[in-house]
Write a protein that holds these residues in place. Structure first.
Motif, PDB file in Angstrom:
ATOM      1  N   GLU A  10       0.722  -1.227  -0.046  1.00  0.00           N
ATOM      2  CA  GLU A  10      -0.041  -0.017   0.014  1.00  0.00           C
ATOM      3  C   GLU A  10       0.884   1.253   0.008  1.00  0.00           C
ATOM      4  OE1 GLU A  10      -3.607   1.869   2.632  1.00  0.00           O
ATOM      5  OE2 GLU A  10      -2.338   0.284   3.498  1.00  0.00           O
ATOM      6  N   LEU A  11       1.889   1.222   0.831  1.00  0.00           N
ATOM      7  CA  LEU A  11       2.914   2.366   0.848  1.00  0.00           C
ATOM      8  C   LEU A  11       3.653   2.605  -0.488  1.00  0.00           C
ATOM      9  CD1 LEU A  11       3.843   4.492   2.793  1.00  0.00           C
ATOM     10  CD2 LEU A  11       5.840   3.004   3.494  1.00  0.00           C
ATOM     11  N   GLU A  12       3.884   1.457  -1.267  1.00  0.00           N
ATOM     12  CA  GLU A  12       4.407   1.726  -2.496  1.00  0.00           C
ATOM     13  C   GLU A  12       3.551   2.248  -3.605  1.00  0.00           C
ATOM     14  OE1 GLU A  12       5.950  -2.116  -3.415  1.00  0.00           O
ATOM     15  OE2 GLU A  12       7.668  -1.997  -2.088  1.00  0.00           O
ATOM     16  N   ASP A  13       2.259   1.765  -3.364  1.00  0.00           N
ATOM     17  CA  ASP A  13       1.158   2.398  -4.424  1.00  0.00           C
ATOM     18  C   ASP A  13       1.058   3.917  -4.198  1.00  0.00           C
ATOM     19  OD1 ASP A  13       0.810  -0.219  -5.431  1.00  0.00           O
ATOM     20  OD2 ASP A  13      -0.667  -0.336  -4.092  1.00  0.00           O
ATOM     21  N   VAL A  14       0.912   4.018  -2.751  1.00  0.00           N
ATOM     22  CA  VAL A  14       0.849   5.724  -2.613  1.00  0.00           C
ATOM     23  C   VAL A  14       2.051   6.510  -3.127  1.00  0.00           C
ATOM     24  CG1 VAL A  14       0.583   7.468  -0.708  1.00  0.00           C
ATOM     25  CG2 VAL A  14      -1.000   5.112  -0.710  1.00  0.00           C
ATOM     26  N   SER A  15       3.167   5.792  -2.833  1.00  0.00           N
ATOM     27  CA  SER A  15       4.629   6.666  -3.210  1.00  0.00           C
ATOM     28  C   SER A  15       4.508   6.606  -4.854  1.00  0.00           C
ATOM     29  CB  SER A  15       5.573   5.750  -2.883  1.00  0.00           C
ATOM     30  OG  SER A  15       5.628   5.645  -1.382  1.00  0.00           O
ATOM     31  N   HIS A  16       4.102   5.569  -5.704  1.00  0.00           N
ATOM     32  CA  HIS A  16       3.846   5.794  -7.066  1.00  0.00           C
ATOM     33  C   HIS A  16       2.931   7.023  -7.343  1.00  0.00           C
ATOM     34  CE1 HIS A  16       6.732   2.663  -7.922  1.00  0.00           C
ATOM     35  NE2 HIS A  16       5.892   1.619  -7.253  1.00  0.00           N
ATOM     36  N   HIS A  17       2.080   7.138  -6.866  1.00  0.00           N
ATOM     37  CA  HIS A  17       0.845   8.261  -7.042  1.00  0.00           C
ATOM     38  C   HIS A  17       1.286   9.421  -6.742  1.00  0.00           C
ATOM     39  CE1 HIS A  17      -2.423   5.694  -8.186  1.00  0.00           C
ATOM     40  NE2 HIS A  17      -2.494   4.873  -6.961  1.00  0.00           N
ATOM     41  N   ILE A  18       2.203   9.720  -5.593  1.00  0.00           N
ATOM     42  CA  ILE A  18       2.474  10.855  -5.283  1.00  0.00           C
ATOM     43  C   ILE A  18       3.905  11.335  -6.401  1.00  0.00           C
ATOM     44  CG2 ILE A  18       4.117  11.933  -3.612  1.00  0.00           C
ATOM     45  CD1 ILE A  18       2.776  10.662  -1.409  1.00  0.00           C
ATOM     46  N   ASP A  20       3.851  10.329  -9.606  1.00  0.00           N
ATOM     47  CA  ASP A  20       3.197  10.681 -10.792  1.00  0.00           C
ATOM     48  C   ASP A  20       2.722  11.970 -10.731  1.00  0.00           C
ATOM     49  OD1 ASP A  20       3.761   8.040 -11.520  1.00  0.00           O
ATOM     50  OD2 ASP A  20       1.919   7.441 -11.345  1.00  0.00           O
ATOM     51  N   ARG A  21       2.007  12.287  -9.411  1.00  0.00           N
ATOM     52  CA  ARG A  21       1.403  13.801  -9.361  1.00  0.00           C
ATOM     53  C   ARG A  21       2.407  14.724  -9.325  1.00  0.00           C
ATOM     54  NH1 ARG A  21      -4.262  13.965 -10.393  1.00  0.00           N
ATOM     55  NH2 ARG A  21      -5.077  12.216  -9.415  1.00  0.00           N
ATOM     56  N   ILE A  22       3.728  14.510  -8.682  1.00  0.00           N
ATOM     57  CA  ILE A  22       4.646  15.407  -8.705  1.00  0.00           C
ATOM     58  C   ILE A  22       5.172  15.774  -9.962  1.00  0.00           C
ATOM     59  CG2 ILE A  22       7.091  15.896  -7.952  1.00  0.00           C
ATOM     60  CD1 ILE A  22       6.115  14.806  -5.337  1.00  0.00           C
ATOM     61  N   SER A  23       5.244  14.569 -11.018  1.00  0.00           N
ATOM     62  CA  SER A  23       5.751  14.751 -12.238  1.00  0.00           C
ATOM     63  C   SER A  23       4.597  15.523 -13.119  1.00  0.00           C
ATOM     64  CB  SER A  23       5.598  13.413 -12.916  1.00  0.00           C
ATOM     65  OG  SER A  23       6.882  12.666 -12.071  1.00  0.00           O
ATOM     66  N   SER A  24       3.341  15.243 -12.642  1.00  0.00           N
ATOM     67  CA  SER A  24       2.325  16.060 -13.551  1.00  0.00           C
ATOM     68  C   SER A  24       2.447  17.607 -13.079  1.00  0.00           C
ATOM     69  CB  SER A  24       1.156  15.499 -13.221  1.00  0.00           C
ATOM     70  OG  SER A  24       0.128  16.210 -13.574  1.00  0.00           O
ATOM     71  N   VAL A  25       2.418  17.816 -11.825  1.00  0.00           N
ATOM     72  CA  VAL A  25       2.744  19.350 -11.379  1.00  0.00           C
ATOM     73  C   VAL A  25       3.879  20.039 -12.181  1.00  0.00           C
ATOM     74  CG1 VAL A  25       3.011  20.714  -9.409  1.00  0.00           C
ATOM     75  CG2 VAL A  25       1.619  19.067  -9.250  1.00  0.00           C
ATOM     76  N   HIS A  26       4.966  19.327 -12.292  1.00  0.00           N
ATOM     77  CA  HIS A  26       6.027  19.935 -12.866  1.00  0.00           C
ATOM     78  C   HIS A  26       5.694  20.256 -14.406  1.00  0.00           C
ATOM     79  CE1 HIS A  26       9.233  17.968 -10.050  1.00  0.00           C
ATOM     80  NE2 HIS A  26       8.840  18.947  -9.622  1.00  0.00           N
ATOM     81  N   ARG A  27       5.146  19.383 -14.972  1.00  0.00           N
ATOM     82  CA  ARG A  27       4.691  19.581 -16.558  1.00  0.00           C
ATOM     83  C   ARG A  27       3.883  20.875 -16.668  1.00  0.00           C
ATOM     84  NH1 ARG A  27       4.398  13.920 -16.573  1.00  0.00           N
ATOM     85  NH2 ARG A  27       2.203  13.969 -16.441  1.00  0.00           N
ATOM     86  N   MET A  28       2.842  20.839 -15.573  1.00  0.00           N
ATOM     87  CA  MET A  28       2.026  22.055 -15.699  1.00  0.00           C
ATOM     88  C   MET A  28       2.561  23.255 -15.243  1.00  0.00           C
ATOM     89  SD  MET A  28      -1.529  20.272 -13.768  1.00  0.00           S
ATOM     90  CE  MET A  28      -2.347  19.037 -14.679  1.00  0.00           C
ATOM     91  N   LEU A  29       3.472  23.286 -14.241  1.00  0.00           N
ATOM     92  CA  LEU A  29       4.185  24.378 -14.152  1.00  0.00           C
ATOM     93  C   LEU A  29       5.137  24.895 -15.185  1.00  0.00           C
ATOM     94  CD1 LEU A  29       5.737  23.651 -10.266  1.00  0.00           C
ATOM     95  CD2 LEU A  29       4.020  25.669 -11.096  1.00  0.00           C
ATOM     96  N   ASP A  30       5.630  24.002 -15.987  1.00  0.00           N
ATOM     97  CA  ASP A  30       6.292  24.593 -17.045  1.00  0.00           C
ATOM     98  C   ASP A  30       5.602  25.321 -18.261  1.00  0.00           C
ATOM     99  OD1 ASP A  30       8.664  23.619 -16.154  1.00  0.00           O
ATOM    100  OD2 ASP A  30       8.343  21.507 -17.064  1.00  0.00           O
TER     101      ASP A  30
END
Length: 254
Positions: A10-18, A20-30
């Motif tokens: 469960e912890l690994e799944d949440v880490s992957h989601h985080i 992915d979200r951080i990567s998405s935020v980076h793209r949006m900031l760009d």
């Protein structure tokens, strides 16, 4: 599935989601630098990321609690292991064990052993039973504790059972000689054989007994005052009785 493995997954799944979200935020900031509509989407991603971080903290908290429980379990297991090791290294030399019938006859067989005995072997079994020598059963701890303090003196539980073992040694040695033909014995053993015969009476027929001389002959114990105290304790625990006659005290096994 093991709870710990489940929590880790469960912890690994949440880490992957985080991630992915951080990567998405980076793209949006760009992209937000040139595309204004992306800013609204960026706010939604921040909200989702915050929720994921909260879930991540909860997972970490659950794992910390489980780790604490596992450490407590490990400590308990280690203590049990040490206790078992201590018991293994300190097994009394004279553990109580089940004996055969009081008349020293046929030994007790388990069901499996009894099933393995064939009728054709009955004569051999009878011959073997004749060689069985009665022994005194060891004193159990409850029996020892039931002995009055004035009678025990300074004799410990283990010392008492060591004396029991010595008496059994004398009994075994004596009756090993008695059951042999005098013609097959050397001079010293033949004298002992005759002495044993002379000490028997009609009251000792079929019984096992030793006298003070047997204790001196076959063991390292001294038939002194301390030994007499031990005999009193064995009589109290109904392991022996005395039979006097002809200037000899016979210690009869019960």
């Amino acid at each position: 599935m093991c709870p710990l493995v489940s929590n880790m997954s469960e912890l690994e799944d949440v880490s992957h989601h985080i991630h992915d979200r951080i990567s998405s935020v980076h793209r949006m900031l760009d992209l937000s630098v040139v595309e204004l509509p992306q800013r609204k989407k960026l706010g939604q991603e921040f909200v989702a990321l915050e929720k994921l971080l909260e879930e991540f903290e909860r997972c970490v908290g659950r794992q910390k609690e489980q780790l604490k429980q596992l450490k407590e379990l490990e400590e308990t297991f280690q203590k049990d292991l040490e206790d078992v090791q201590h018991l293994k290294e300190n097994i009394p030399a004279h553990m109580p064990r089940k004996k055969g019938p009081a008349n020293g006859g046929e030994p007790v067989l388990t069901q499996k052993e009894a099933a393995d005995v064939q009728p054709a072997q009955s004569e051999n079994v009878k011959k073997t039973n004749k060689s069985v020598v009665r022994e005194i059963e060891v004193i159990t701890l409850p029996e020892y504790e039931s002995i009055p303090p004035y009678m025990k003196g300074r004799v410990s539980y283990h010392q008492l059972n060591a004396a029991v073992q010595s008496i059994n040694t004398a009994v075994t040695a004596k009756y090993k000689i008695l059951r042999q033909s005098a013609k097959t014995l050397n001079n010293q053993a033949r004298k002992l054989h005759q002495r044993f015969k002379d000490q028997e009476t009609k009251d000792t027929k079929g019984q096992y007994f030793v006298v003070d001389d047997d204790i001196r002959e076959f063991t390292q114990m001294k038939a002194d005052k301390r030994f007499q105290g031990i005999l009193n304790m064995l009589r109290h625990c109904q392991r022996l009785r005395e039979l006097r006659g002809g200037g000899i005290t016979r210690y009869m096994l019960l």
